[in-house]
Design a protein around this motif. Structure first.
Motif, PDB file in Angstrom:
ATOM      1  N   ILE A  34       0.853  -1.182   0.000  1.00  0.00           N
ATOM      2  CA  ILE A  34       0.000   0.000   0.000  1.00  0.00           C
ATOM      3  C   ILE A  34       0.892   1.235   0.000  1.00  0.00           C
ATOM      4  O   ILE A  34       1.766   1.369   0.841  1.00  0.00           O
ATOM      5  N   SER A  35       0.671   2.117  -0.959  1.00  0.00           N
ATOM      6  CA  SER A  35       1.427   3.363  -1.066  1.00  0.00           C
ATOM      7  C   SER A  35       0.527   4.499  -0.594  1.00  0.00           C
ATOM      8  O   SER A  35      -0.511   4.762  -1.197  1.00  0.00           O
ATOM      9  N   VAL A  36       0.929   5.157   0.497  1.00  0.00           N
ATOM     10  CA  VAL A  36       0.083   6.150   1.156  1.00  0.00           C
ATOM     11  C   VAL A  36       0.701   7.543   1.063  1.00  0.00           C
ATOM     12  O   VAL A  36       1.822   7.756   1.527  1.00  0.00           O
ATOM     13  N   GLY A  37      -0.030   8.480   0.473  1.00  0.00           N
ATOM     14  CA  GLY A  37       0.409   9.864   0.428  1.00  0.00           C
ATOM     15  C   GLY A  37       1.125  10.224  -0.861  1.00  0.00           C
ATOM     16  O   GLY A  37       1.624   9.373  -1.582  1.00  0.00           O
ATOM     17  N   ALA A  38       1.157  11.509  -1.136  1.00  0.00           N
ATOM     18  CA  ALA A  38       1.765  12.021  -2.365  1.00  0.00           C
ATOM     19  C   ALA A  38       3.252  11.697  -2.453  1.00  0.00           C
ATOM     20  O   ALA A  38       3.756  11.373  -3.525  1.00  0.00           O
ATOM     21  N   CYS A  39       3.956  11.751  -1.333  1.00  0.00           N
ATOM     22  CA  CYS A  39       5.399  11.489  -1.360  1.00  0.00           C
ATOM     23  C   CYS A  39       5.691  10.029  -1.701  1.00  0.00           C
ATOM     24  O   CYS A  39       6.631   9.727  -2.420  1.00  0.00           O
ATOM     25  N   ALA A  40       4.898   9.110  -1.187  1.00  0.00           N
ATOM     26  CA  ALA A  40       5.112   7.691  -1.471  1.00  0.00           C
ATOM     27  C   ALA A  40       4.701   7.339  -2.894  1.00  0.00           C
ATOM     28  O   ALA A  40       5.327   6.494  -3.536  1.00  0.00           O
ATOM     29  N   ILE A  41       3.662   7.990  -3.405  1.00  0.00           N
ATOM     30  CA  ILE A  41       3.160   7.658  -4.740  1.00  0.00           C
ATOM     31  C   ILE A  41       4.035   8.258  -5.837  1.00  0.00           C
ATOM     32  O   ILE A  41       4.447   7.566  -6.761  1.00  0.00           O
ATOM     33  N   SER A  42       4.351   9.540  -5.725  1.00  0.00           N
ATOM     34  CA  SER A  42       5.070  10.205  -6.817  1.00  0.00           C
ATOM     35  C   SER A  42       6.420  10.789  -6.418  1.00  0.00           C
ATOM     36  O   SER A  42       7.139  11.293  -7.261  1.00  0.00           O
ATOM     37  N   GLY A  43       6.743  10.744  -5.143  1.00  0.00           N
ATOM     38  CA  GLY A  43       7.987  11.340  -4.683  1.00  0.00           C
ATOM     39  C   GLY A  43       7.794  12.717  -4.097  1.00  0.00           C
ATOM     40  O   GLY A  43       8.671  13.223  -3.403  1.00  0.00           O
ATOM     41  N   GLY A  44       6.676  13.345  -4.408  1.00  0.00           N
ATOM     42  CA  GLY A  44       6.400  14.671  -3.860  1.00  0.00           C
ATOM     43  C   GLY A  44       7.517  15.656  -4.162  1.00  0.00           C
ATOM     44  O   GLY A  44       8.023  15.730  -5.281  1.00  0.00           O
ATOM     45  N   LEU A  45       7.949  16.365  -3.148  1.00  0.00           N
ATOM     46  CA  LEU A  45       9.019  17.353  -3.300  1.00  0.00           C
ATOM     47  C   LEU A  45      10.368  16.719  -3.606  1.00  0.00           C
ATOM     48  O   LEU A  45      11.282  17.381  -4.085  1.00  0.00           O
ATOM     49  N   PHE A  46      10.503  15.430  -3.340  1.00  0.00           N
ATOM     50  CA  PHE A  46      11.787  14.747  -3.473  1.00  0.00           C
ATOM     51  C   PHE A  46      11.943  14.019  -4.807  1.00  0.00           C
ATOM     52  O   PHE A  46      12.950  13.354  -5.036  1.00  0.00           O
ATOM     53  N   ALA A  47      10.978  14.141  -5.702  1.00  0.00           N
ATOM     54  CA  ALA A  47      10.987  13.387  -6.958  1.00  0.00           C
ATOM     55  C   ALA A  47      12.200  13.694  -7.834  1.00  0.00           C
ATOM     56  O   ALA A  47      12.662  12.829  -8.570  1.00  0.00           O
ATOM     57  N   ASP A  48      12.730  14.892  -7.762  1.00  0.00           N
ATOM     58  CA  ASP A  48      13.847  15.282  -8.631  1.00  0.00           C
ATOM     59  C   ASP A  48      15.209  15.145  -7.960  1.00  0.00           C
ATOM     60  O   ASP A  48      16.210  15.576  -8.525  1.00  0.00           O
ATOM     61  N   THR A  49      15.263  14.536  -6.788  1.00  0.00           N
ATOM     62  CA  THR A  49      16.546  14.402  -6.091  1.00  0.00           C
ATOM     63  C   THR A  49      17.282  13.151  -6.543  1.00  0.00           C
ATOM     64  O   THR A  49      16.687  12.210  -7.058  1.00  0.00           O
ATOM     65  N   ALA A  50      18.576  13.145  -6.327  1.00  0.00           N
ATOM     66  CA  ALA A  50      19.409  12.010  -6.729  1.00  0.00           C
ATOM     67  C   ALA A  50      19.147  10.768  -5.870  1.00  0.00           C
ATOM     68  O   ALA A  50      19.366   9.648  -6.317  1.00  0.00           O
ATOM     69  N   GLN A  51      18.677  10.948  -4.666  1.00  0.00           N
ATOM     70  CA  GLN A  51      18.441   9.821  -3.758  1.00  0.00           C
ATOM     71  C   GLN A  51      17.132   9.091  -4.039  1.00  0.00           C
ATOM     72  O   GLN A  51      16.954   7.961  -3.612  1.00  0.00           O
ATOM     73  N   PHE A  52      16.212   9.723  -4.748  1.00  0.00           N
ATOM     74  CA  PHE A  52      14.903   9.133  -5.023  1.00  0.00           C
ATOM     75  C   PHE A  52      15.051   7.958  -5.970  1.00  0.00           C
ATOM     76  O   PHE A  52      15.670   8.062  -7.023  1.00  0.00           O
ATOM     77  N   ASP A  53      14.482   6.791  -5.608  1.00  0.00           N
ATOM     78  CA  ASP A  53      14.660   5.572  -6.407  1.00  0.00           C
ATOM     79  C   ASP A  53      13.376   4.742  -6.356  1.00  0.00           C
ATOM     80  O   ASP A  53      12.981   4.255  -5.306  1.00  0.00           O
ATOM     81  N   ARG A  54      12.730   4.562  -7.494  1.00  0.00           N
ATOM     82  CA  ARG A  54      11.472   3.812  -7.551  1.00  0.00           C
ATOM     83  C   ARG A  54      11.656   2.393  -8.064  1.00  0.00           C
ATOM     84  O   ARG A  54      10.689   1.736  -8.442  1.00  0.00           O
ATOM     85  N   SER A  55      12.859   1.865  -8.093  1.00  0.00           N
ATOM     86  CA  SER A  55      13.086   0.526  -8.642  1.00  0.00           C
ATOM     87  C   SER A  55      12.379  -0.563  -7.837  1.00  0.00           C
ATOM     88  O   SER A  55      12.016  -1.604  -8.376  1.00  0.00           O
ATOM     89  N   PHE A  56      12.160  -0.339  -6.545  1.00  0.00           N
ATOM     90  CA  PHE A  56      11.430  -1.310  -5.728  1.00  0.00           C
ATOM     91  C   PHE A  56      10.022  -1.523  -6.286  1.00  0.00           C
ATOM     92  O   PHE A  56       9.526  -2.647  -6.336  1.00  0.00           O
ATOM     93  N   LEU A  57       9.379  -0.460  -6.718  1.00  0.00           N
ATOM     94  CA  LEU A  57       8.011  -0.558  -7.220  1.00  0.00           C
ATOM     95  C   LEU A  57       7.931  -1.279  -8.555  1.00  0.00           C
ATOM     96  O   LEU A  57       6.878  -1.787  -8.926  1.00  0.00           O
ATOM     97  N   GLY A  58       9.047  -1.359  -9.276  1.00  0.00           N
ATOM     98  CA  GLY A  58       9.058  -2.098 -10.528  1.00  0.00           C
ATOM     99  C   GLY A  58       8.964  -3.596 -10.321  1.00  0.00           C
ATOM    100  O   GLY A  58       8.402  -4.322 -11.147  1.00  0.00           O
ATOM    101  N   SER A  59       9.477  -4.096  -9.217  1.00  0.00           N
ATOM    102  CA  SER A  59       9.448  -5.530  -8.944  1.00  0.00           C
ATOM    103  C   SER A  59       8.398  -5.927  -7.912  1.00  0.00           C
ATOM    104  O   SER A  59       8.149  -7.106  -7.703  1.00  0.00           O
ATOM    105  N   HIS A  60       7.779  -4.957  -7.256  1.00  0.00           N
ATOM    106  CA  HIS A  60       6.737  -5.217  -6.263  1.00  0.00           C
ATOM    107  C   HIS A  60       5.547  -4.310  -6.571  1.00  0.00           C
ATOM    108  O   HIS A  60       5.532  -3.152  -6.164  1.00  0.00           O
ATOM    109  N   PRO A  61       4.550  -4.810  -7.279  1.00  0.00           N
ATOM    110  CA  PRO A  61       3.427  -3.952  -7.662  1.00  0.00           C
ATOM    111  C   PRO A  61       2.621  -3.487  -6.449  1.00  0.00           C
ATOM    112  O   PRO A  61       2.463  -4.218  -5.475  1.00  0.00           O
TER     113      PRO A  61
END
Length: 87
Positions: A28-55
């Motif tokens: 379960i992805s809760v909140g804007a930051c968890a779903i899209s990254g929110g304010l942190f979406a453009d940072t170098a530390q942001f990584d969504r690869s986990f969501l590619g292997s775990h729907p």
């Protein structure tokens, strides 16, 4: 339940947590930051690869999300288990 942006350093911990939980697994992805990254979406530390292997089974939008969204989904009998759902 993912409630924050996923960072490079959080990916291994999330993968370990998913391996440790027995089936059936619900992500379960809760909140804007968890779903899209929110304010942190453009940072170098942001990584969504986990969501590619775990729907994600449930997206709960909002900043902050309203607690009734998850309650309604739980009491509806998890109708979104086969496909991801946004409430």
């Amino acid at each position: 339940v993912i409630t924050c942006p996923i960072t490079r350093h959080m990916n291994p911990a999330l993968k370990d947590a998913c391996l440790s939980v027995s089936a059936p697994k619900i992500v379960i992805s809760v909140g804007a930051c968890a779903i899209s990254g929110g304010l942190f979406a453009d940072t170098a530390q942001f990584d969504r690869s986990f969501l590619g292997s775990h729907p994600v089974d449930l997206y709960v939008p909002g900043c902050p999300p309203h607690p009734l969204y998850m309650r309604c989904w739980i009491f509806s009998g998890h109708k979104g288990m086969d496909d991801s759902v946004t409430i």
